[in-house]
Design a protein around this motif. Sequence first.
Motif, PDB file in Angstrom:
ATOM      1  N   ALA A 137       0.832  -1.209   0.000  1.00 25.27           N
ATOM      2  CA  ALA A 137       0.000   0.000   0.000  1.00 25.27           C
ATOM      3  C   ALA A 137       0.864   1.255   0.000  1.00 25.27           C
ATOM      4  CB  ALA A 137      -0.933   0.002   1.206  1.00 25.27           C
ATOM      5  N   ILE A 138       2.059   1.153   0.571  1.00 19.73           N
ATOM      6  CA  ILE A 138       3.021   2.252   0.550  1.00 19.73           C
ATOM      7  C   ILE A 138       4.329   1.741  -0.046  1.00 19.73           C
ATOM      8  CG2 ILE A 138       1.984   3.478   2.504  1.00 19.73           C
ATOM      9  CD1 ILE A 138       4.082   2.271   4.323  1.00 19.73           C
ATOM     10  N   THR A 139       5.174   2.655  -0.470  1.00 21.74           N
ATOM     11  CA  THR A 139       6.375   2.258  -1.219  1.00 21.74           C
ATOM     12  C   THR A 139       7.555   1.908  -0.327  1.00 21.74           C
ATOM     13  OG1 THR A 139       7.164   4.540  -1.414  1.00 21.74           O
ATOM     14  CG2 THR A 139       5.681   3.745  -3.143  1.00 21.74           C
ATOM     15  N   ILE A 140       7.442   2.130   0.966  1.00 21.28           N
ATOM     16  CA  ILE A 140       8.574   1.930   1.867  1.00 21.28           C
ATOM     17  C   ILE A 140       8.304   0.799   2.862  1.00 21.28           C
ATOM     18  CG2 ILE A 140       9.314   4.336   1.723  1.00 21.28           C
ATOM     19  CD1 ILE A 140       7.980   4.768   4.480  1.00 21.28           C
ATOM     20  N   GLU A 141       9.378   0.337   3.517  1.00 22.62           N
ATOM     21  CA  GLU A 141       9.283  -0.524   4.693  1.00 22.62           C
ATOM     22  C   GLU A 141       9.482   0.381   5.902  1.00 22.62           C
ATOM     23  OE1 GLU A 141       8.741  -3.844   5.014  1.00 22.62           O
ATOM     24  OE2 GLU A 141       8.573  -4.223   2.846  1.00 22.62           O
ATOM     25  N   CYS A 142       8.410   0.618   6.653  1.00 26.20           N
ATOM     26  CA  CYS A 142       8.473   1.607   7.740  1.00 26.20           C
ATOM     27  C   CYS A 142       9.548   1.292   8.761  1.00 26.20           C
ATOM     28  CB  CYS A 142       7.115   1.708   8.436  1.00 26.20           C
ATOM     29  SG  CYS A 142       5.859   2.538   7.443  1.00 26.20           S
ATOM     30  N   ILE A 143       9.725   0.019   9.077  1.00 22.17           N
ATOM     31  CA  ILE A 143      10.720  -0.324  10.098  1.00 22.17           C
ATOM     32  C   ILE A 143      12.123   0.040   9.619  1.00 22.17           C
ATOM     33  CG2 ILE A 143      11.057  -2.729   9.348  1.00 22.17           C
ATOM     34  CD1 ILE A 143      11.149  -3.391  12.412  1.00 22.17           C
ATOM     35  N   ASP A 144      12.367  -0.078   8.316  1.00 16.71           N
ATOM     36  CA  ASP A 144      13.679   0.303   7.794  1.00 16.71           C
ATOM     37  C   ASP A 144      13.881   1.804   7.892  1.00 16.71           C
ATOM     38  OD1 ASP A 144      14.050  -2.337   7.224  1.00 16.71           O
ATOM     39  OD2 ASP A 144      13.805  -2.147   5.047  1.00 16.71           O
ATOM     40  N   GLU A 145      12.808   2.560   7.659  1.00 13.65           N
ATOM     41  CA  GLU A 145      12.920   4.022   7.731  1.00 13.65           C
ATOM     42  C   GLU A 145      13.097   4.491   9.171  1.00 13.65           C
ATOM     43  OE1 GLU A 145      13.336   5.659   4.927  1.00 13.65           O
ATOM     44  OE2 GLU A 145      13.158   3.645   4.069  1.00 13.65           O
ATOM     45  N   ILE A 146      12.451   3.812  10.119  1.00 11.10           N
ATOM     46  CA  ILE A 146      12.683   4.134  11.530  1.00 11.10           C
ATOM     47  C   ILE A 146      14.143   3.838  11.878  1.00 11.10           C
ATOM     48  CG2 ILE A 146      12.048   3.618  13.914  1.00 11.10           C
ATOM     49  CD1 ILE A 146       9.299   2.741  12.881  1.00 11.10           C
ATOM     50  N   ALA A 147      14.655   2.746  11.325  1.00  6.65           N
ATOM     51  CA  ALA A 147      16.043   2.366  11.599  1.00  6.65           C
ATOM     52  C   ALA A 147      17.023   3.426  11.118  1.00  6.65           C
ATOM     53  CB  ALA A 147      16.344   1.021  10.936  1.00  6.65           C
ATOM     54  N   LEU A 198       2.352   6.764  -0.730  1.00  6.49           N
ATOM     55  CA  LEU A 198       1.445   5.711  -1.187  1.00  6.49           C
ATOM     56  C   LEU A 198       1.978   5.058  -2.462  1.00  6.49           C
ATOM     57  CD1 LEU A 198      -2.036   7.421  -0.704  1.00  6.49           C
ATOM     58  CD2 LEU A 198      -0.996   5.666   0.754  1.00  6.49           C
ATOM     59  N   MET A 199       1.703   3.771  -2.616  1.00  3.19           N
ATOM     60  CA  MET A 199       2.068   3.067  -3.842  1.00  3.19           C
ATOM     61  C   MET A 199       1.238   3.627  -4.999  1.00  3.19           C
ATOM     62  SD  MET A 199       4.170   0.674  -4.892  1.00  3.19           S
ATOM     63  CE  MET A 199       4.565  -0.403  -3.505  1.00  3.19           C
ATOM     64  N   GLN A 229      -2.635   5.714   9.639  1.00  4.70           N
ATOM     65  CA  GLN A 229      -2.480   6.831   8.703  1.00  4.70           C
ATOM     66  C   GLN A 229      -2.885   6.409   7.291  1.00  4.70           C
ATOM     67  OE1 GLN A 229      -2.069   9.867   9.123  1.00  4.70           O
ATOM     68  NE2 GLN A 229      -1.157  10.794   7.289  1.00  4.70           N
ATOM     69  N   VAL A 230      -2.494   5.204   6.879  1.00  6.61           N
ATOM     70  CA  VAL A 230      -2.906   4.706   5.565  1.00  6.61           C
ATOM     71  C   VAL A 230      -4.419   4.516   5.523  1.00  6.61           C
ATOM     72  CG1 VAL A 230      -2.707   2.791   3.930  1.00  6.61           C
ATOM     73  CG2 VAL A 230      -0.683   3.612   5.129  1.00  6.61           C
ATOM     74  N   GLN A 231      -4.991   4.046   6.626  1.00  5.09           N
ATOM     75  CA  GLN A 231      -6.442   3.906   6.697  1.00  5.09           C
ATOM     76  C   GLN A 231      -7.133   5.246   6.438  1.00  5.09           C
ATOM     77  OE1 GLN A 231      -7.960   2.807  10.589  1.00  5.09           O
ATOM     78  NE2 GLN A 231      -9.885   2.040   9.714  1.00  5.09           N
ATOM     79  N   LYS A 232      -6.605   6.281   7.030  1.00  3.85           N
ATOM     80  CA  LYS A 232      -7.162   7.621   6.847  1.00  3.85           C
ATOM     81  C   LYS A 232      -7.010   8.092   5.400  1.00  3.85           C
ATOM     82  CE  LYS A 232      -6.526  12.378   8.529  1.00  3.85           C
ATOM     83  NZ  LYS A 232      -5.749  13.236   9.470  1.00  3.85           N
TER      84      LYS A 232
END
Length: 335
Positions: A137-147, A198-199, A229-232
């Motif tokens: 649904a989104i283009t990133i891996e959130c955990i990687d971006e937090i890292a 978003l993808m 946030q994606v739900q919104k």
Amino acid sequence: MTLERLAACSATHISSQLVLGTWVKFSEAEFVQTQLPTNPQGTFSVAFDTDFDGEKIAAIIEFLRGNNIAVDAICRYQPSSDLTPAICFYSNETHQALNPLSLNEFAHTKGFQLVQLQTPPDLEKPGLLVMDMDSTAITIECIDEIARLANVYDEVAAVTAQAMAGKLDFSESLHQRVAKLEGIEQSLIDELKNALPLMPGIAALCQVLKQHNWYLAIASGGFVPFAEQVQKLLNLDEVHANILEFKDNKLTGRVLGTIVDTNQKALVLGNLTEQLNLTQQQTVAIGDGANDLTMMAKAGLGVAVHGKPKVVEQAQAAICHGSLLQLLYLMTIPK
């Protein structure tokens, strides 16, 4: 019409001969209008993602014949003005589906995408879409971006890659990765949440599905703040994701509650199917990682989107590049 004559036809000629939404068969000299059987139970091979000339159509027919799939009817159709018309090839016989990886290898060399379906969902009837979030649904891996914020990106991304490729148990990998995020400020999480990319095509897809009374949900191995946030952003009906623990407005490095892993994702899909009183055929699951495969197998249609080779190989169908609006090709086959 022979394949040789067909191959000589331009895209313009094909579009003039194949009226949108009309099934035809070959005769010796021309396309002849035909009809599918009532409640067709055969095999649908759908080619999309280009303008089709006679050469491409002839190549697909020859490829299918080479795999013992006879083409009994052809239909050109266009689910959305934002998509180029697709070509569907119908065989009256039910065949063992060709591996999506093999279909992609053939189609990629010809400049299009090709999938096979046997009981495709119907957009016009109520249905359920359950989607993965990160890299779907989104283009990133959130955990990687937090890292990245914690300067441990390389360590976390390496574990993420192993988990998504099915080389490491997802729950184990999640605990390993989250432990490395201890101390990240919640304000930084909020900044990332508010800038989620978003993808391409997912917003348009969800809008169309909602207009047709489809129920939309996320089942993600990612985290609740981002899923909400994606739900919104997409007007989704519900989300299921992992809960990060915060203390003094900082990550503790722990995950709370039940882990949304491969089995939990499948459970979400099964529970929603039952709650909504849907047939399996009207359920669709999409994802890109190995932890989506169980959910995708449980759905009437499981689609790997921009997936890893292992995921493409084990999915029912695959969209290997481009807009996720292309999922409509698989839901709007004229019958």
